[in-house]
Design a protein around this motif. Structure first.
Motif, mmCIF file in Angstrom:
data_model
loop_
_atom_site.group_PDB
_atom_site.id
_atom_site.type_symbol
_atom_site.label_atom_id
_atom_site.label_comp_id
_atom_site.label_asym_id
_atom_site.label_seq_id
_atom_site.Cartn_x
_atom_site.Cartn_y
_atom_site.Cartn_z
ATOM 1 N N ALA A 58 17.625 -22.342 8.523
ATOM 2 C CA ALA A 58 18.076 -23.840 8.909
ATOM 3 C C ALA A 58 16.910 -24.681 9.160
ATOM 4 O O ALA A 58 16.947 -25.851 8.990
ATOM 5 C CB ALA A 58 18.784 -23.777 10.142
ATOM 6 N N GLY A 59 15.681 -24.013 9.140
ATOM 7 C CA GLY A 59 14.392 -24.864 9.214
ATOM 8 C C GLY A 59 13.855 -25.636 10.409
ATOM 9 O O GLY A 59 14.557 -25.471 11.275
ATOM 10 N N VAL A 60 12.691 -26.049 10.219
ATOM 11 C CA VAL A 60 12.009 -26.556 11.252
ATOM 12 C C VAL A 60 12.505 -28.061 11.228
ATOM 13 O O VAL A 60 11.977 -28.979 10.761
ATOM 14 C CB VAL A 60 10.640 -26.650 11.021
ATOM 15 C CG1 VAL A 60 9.755 -27.272 12.571
ATOM 16 C CG2 VAL A 60 10.277 -24.999 11.192
ATOM 17 N N ARG A 61 13.622 -28.509 11.989
ATOM 18 C CA ARG A 61 14.523 -29.830 12.008
ATOM 19 C C ARG A 61 13.830 -30.530 12.769
ATOM 20 O O ARG A 61 14.330 -31.748 12.942
ATOM 21 C CB ARG A 61 15.735 -29.427 11.726
ATOM 22 C CG ARG A 61 15.964 -28.944 10.213
ATOM 23 C CD ARG A 61 17.732 -28.973 10.033
ATOM 24 N NE ARG A 61 18.367 -30.473 10.334
ATOM 25 C CZ ARG A 61 18.475 -31.240 9.604
ATOM 26 N NH1 ARG A 61 18.040 -31.138 8.321
ATOM 27 N NH2 ARG A 61 18.683 -32.489 9.998
ATOM 28 N N ILE A 62 13.582 -29.830 14.313
ATOM 29 C CA ILE A 62 13.357 -30.748 15.367
ATOM 30 C C ILE A 62 11.749 -30.410 15.677
ATOM 31 O O ILE A 62 11.656 -29.601 16.606
ATOM 32 C CB ILE A 62 14.291 -30.189 16.597
ATOM 33 C CG1 ILE A 62 15.764 -30.407 16.061
ATOM 34 C CG2 ILE A 62 13.980 -31.205 17.798
ATOM 35 C CD1 ILE A 62 16.486 -29.821 17.044
ATOM 36 N N PRO A 63 10.829 -30.869 14.972
ATOM 37 C CA PRO A 63 9.509 -30.175 15.162
ATOM 38 C C PRO A 63 8.787 -30.562 16.592
ATOM 39 O O PRO A 63 8.805 -31.747 16.812
ATOM 40 C CB PRO A 63 8.686 -31.226 14.102
ATOM 41 C CG PRO A 63 9.630 -31.990 13.161
ATOM 42 C CD PRO A 63 10.808 -31.879 14.058
ATOM 43 N N VAL A 64 8.296 -29.768 17.386
ATOM 44 C CA VAL A 64 7.774 -29.835 18.569
ATOM 45 C C VAL A 64 6.686 -28.868 18.352
ATOM 46 O O VAL A 64 6.579 -27.662 18.177
ATOM 47 C CB VAL A 64 8.816 -29.343 19.629
ATOM 48 C CG1 VAL A 64 7.927 -29.349 20.912
ATOM 49 C CG2 VAL A 64 9.902 -30.092 19.885
ATOM 50 N N ASP A 65 5.336 -29.499 18.593
ATOM 51 C CA ASP A 65 3.908 -28.851 18.740
ATOM 52 C C ASP A 65 3.644 -28.733 20.098
ATOM 53 O O ASP A 65 3.334 -29.878 20.823
ATOM 54 C CB ASP A 65 2.975 -29.566 17.767
ATOM 55 C CG ASP A 65 1.744 -29.352 18.038
ATOM 56 O OD1 ASP A 65 1.511 -28.274 18.928
ATOM 57 O OD2 ASP A 65 0.639 -29.789 17.489
ATOM 58 N N SER A 66 3.891 -27.857 20.740
ATOM 59 C CA SER A 66 4.055 -27.519 22.197
ATOM 60 C C SER A 66 2.615 -28.193 22.682
ATOM 61 O O SER A 66 2.738 -29.172 23.857
ATOM 62 C CB SER A 66 4.259 -26.348 22.764
ATOM 63 O OG SER A 66 5.706 -25.646 22.359
ATOM 64 N N ALA A 67 1.334 -27.638 22.249
ATOM 65 C CA ALA A 67 0.242 -28.054 22.964
ATOM 66 C C ALA A 67 0.130 -29.626 22.825
ATOM 67 O O ALA A 67 -0.030 -30.369 23.769
ATOM 68 C CB ALA A 67 -0.862 -27.225 22.466
#
Ligand code: HEM
Lengths: 238, 328
Positions: free
Chosen positions: B118-127
């Motif tokens: 399904a892919g990285v569709r809701i990108p969140v870079d936590s740091a």
């Protein structure tokens, strides 16, 4: 009763000058309009959409649960619309809003209780017999659609329950790839699914379901020794 | 004759799902008067009254959402530990995988990596998205600016080493209390975490996360991921008997029925092998899809479609009719 090929108003008029009578046969298909009209008219046998008589074997409480489900759905929709009028903070701040929220919640609980009893009632009657498979299947889809609608409702509450349920549910949806498109952590998206998309889908399914029920009539008892002879039927006064 | 009847009954049974030939047409039966519209109107009135009665008697739960301020006030050490964890990449969201990032592949359903596909569709870079970006928005704090500059200037390895060391030290400190942490090489991480706590206390964190640079914030993905990375939210839920192993998904706060129709879905999480599996979510979902398909296709499934005949509840339903019309 009336055979499905009963001519309807409009088709019984004399044919227009150069038209062959054969093209008057329903479904003969040189007119899309006529084809659609025939489909609509023949979907439910004449008089069976809202009959004022019912087969004699219909004599049990279990039959009431379909109608109760329908009635509860109506209450769910009406209370939901009243909530929508007040907007998304109304039920947190105003006591009237909170009461309407309670109405909405309890009508949903009743809706599901009735629906589950209805589902099992139809199961134990094997009510899919006699070409009623599609009635059963639209019922199952209505059940699924209702679960999805209730679930997005819980996510749209904007309270502690929404926070907890959404953060828990995301893992299940993400694990099968659905979460990438259906983001339970986005209350804006969930609210729209809850108040527009899913209710439309559910509404269409329920209409299909009820039309199919009226098309086929109530399912006869299991394991009858004989078919009902026509003269018997007449003598019992139908 | 008896044999024949039995035989033909068996056949009709087999075709019961679609054999209209064997199920008589309901329109061939005698009828009696009935008022459908009246039934519906009565049902509607009864349901409306029941609803009003239940709502008046039991109201409905509406426990306030946890805010970053409540979190910071009730569990400051948890906020510090969570912030440090985001920087170290040790939190749930930081190591999640799709749809948020590529830190992992996610769960598999047998050979199918649906989560990855399904892919990285809701990108969140936590740091960056959950900790550093909100801090960068704070104006007029030269100390904070210098702290962030130190962080930015360090190579990625060093950043991770600092943050990981601090996470470990916090875990070892009594009650996770940041003031009791042993000395170590943490770089600017303790300052970042502590400034993050004061941002949360001030009430400014939600806006910084949810609106993320837009005026209308209607997407809570970031704030919910951050909240779920901490221990506070789950502690609150467990205190209300809403944990995942407490049938939490289908319940709600207070003594309310919640979503009891989810019982089967929730049930699988309580039992092996799912209760201990790393792919539990995908497996439970797969199983539920299969069971749902079975319900949908029940009229076609041998054995399942025969249950109503074998367990004769229908005799009760149609007992009036069977009295005069013998069953086979
Ligand atoms: C939104 C939910 C639903 C509504 C509003 C609804 C409504 C109704 C109504 C009004 C009837 C006719 C009267 C009766 O027998 O009660 C009916 C019949 C039927 N329903 Fe449903 N239903 C729903 C869900 C379901 C579900 C979940 C199933 C099963 C999976 C189901 C299966 C059936 C079947 C097989 C019939 C035909 C009964 C017959 O021919 O005698 N329905 N439904």
């Amino acid at each position: 009763m009336t055979p499905p090929t009963t001519p309807v108003a409009g088709t019984t008029q004399p044919p227009a000058t150069d038209e062959k009578p054969a093209s008057r046969t329903p479904g003969s298909g040189d007119s899309w309009t006529r084809w659609v009209r025939t489909r609509i008219v023949n979907t439910v046998p004449e008089g069976e959409a809202l009959p004022d008589r019912q087969p004699v074997y219909v004599s049990s409480w279990v039959y009431i649960f379909g109608v109760l489900t329908l009635a509860a759905l109506a209450v769910v929709v009406v209370t939901g619309c009243v909530l929508a009028i007040g907007g998304t903070t109304w039920w947190h701040v105003a006591s009237l809003g909170h009461f309407v929220n309670s109405l909405h919640l309890w009508s949903v609980e009743l809706f599901f209780a009735f629906m589950v009893i209805h589902l099992w009632g139809q199961f134990w009657m094997a009510a899919w017999r006699g070409n009623r498979t599609l009635t059963w299947m639209t019922g199952v889809v209505a059940f699924l659609g209702s679960i999805g609608t209730a679930f997005t409702g819980y996510l749209s509450q904007s309270n502690f329950d929404s926070q907890w349920i959404s953060t828990q549910a995301k893992d299940g949806l993400n694990s099968v790839g659905i979460g990438a498109f259906f983001n339970v952590l986005d209350p804006g998206q969930m609210l729209l699914w809850h108040v527009i998309l899913l209710p439309i889908v559910l509404g269409v399914i329920v209409v299909l379901h009820v039309v199919l029920v009226r098309r086929h009539g109530v399912v006869p008892p299991l394991d009858l020794v004989d078919r009902v002879p026509d003269d018997l039927a007449r003598s019992e006064g139908r | 004759m008896g044999m024949t009847a039995t035989l033909s009954r068996t056949t009709s049974h087999g075709g019961a799902s679609h054999g209209s030939a064997q199920t008589p047409d309901s329109h061939d039966f005698p009828t009696r008067p009935y008022d459908l519209v009246k039934e519906f109107v009565i049902a509607l009135v009864v349901v409306a009254l029941l609803t009003i009665g239940l709502a008046a008697a039991f109201s409905s739960p509406d426990e306030k959402a946890v805010t970053m301020t409540t979190w910071a006030a009730a569990a400051p050490s948890d906020v510090i530990a969570t912030a440090a964890g985001e920087l170290a990449g040790t939190t749930t969201s930081a190591g999640y995988g799709p749809p948020y990032n590529s830190a992992a592949d996610g769960q598999k359903l047998g050979p199918f990596s649906l989560q990855k596909w399904a892919g990285v569709r809701i990108p969140v870079d936590s740091a960056n998205d959950l900790v550093l970006a909100p801090l960068r928005m704070v104006p007029g704090d030269s100390g904070l600016t210098a702290t962030l500059a130190t962080w930015d200037a360090a190579p990625a390895d060093t950043q991770t080493a600092w943050a990981t060391a601090y996470v470990t030290a916090l875990a070892a400190a009594p009650d996770g209390d940041p003031t009791k942490v042993a000395k170590g090489t943490y770089g600017p991480v303790p300052q970042i975490a502590s400034r993050f706590l004061s941002l949360a206390q001030s009430g400014g964190l939600e806006g910084a996360l949810t609106q993320s640079g837009t005026f209308y914030g209607s997407d809570a993905t970031r704030s919910l991921l951050l909240l779920a990375d901490g221990a506070f939210l789950e502690d609150q839920a467990r205190a209300r008997s809403l944990g995942g192993d407490q049938w939490g998904m289908m319940n709600e706060t207070g003594n309310y029925p919640g979503q009891p129709w989810m019982w089967l879905y929730t049930f699988w999480y309580q039992v092996p092998p799912f209760a201990t599996s790393d792919n539990a979510d995908a497996q439970v979902w797969g199983l539920m899809m299969l069971l749902t398909l079975a319900l949908l296709l029940a009229p076609f499934i041998p054995g399942v479609r025969s249950l109503p005949r074998l367990i004769p509840i229908h005799r009760l339903v149609w007992r009036d009719y069977y009295r005069d019309h013998p069953r086979q």
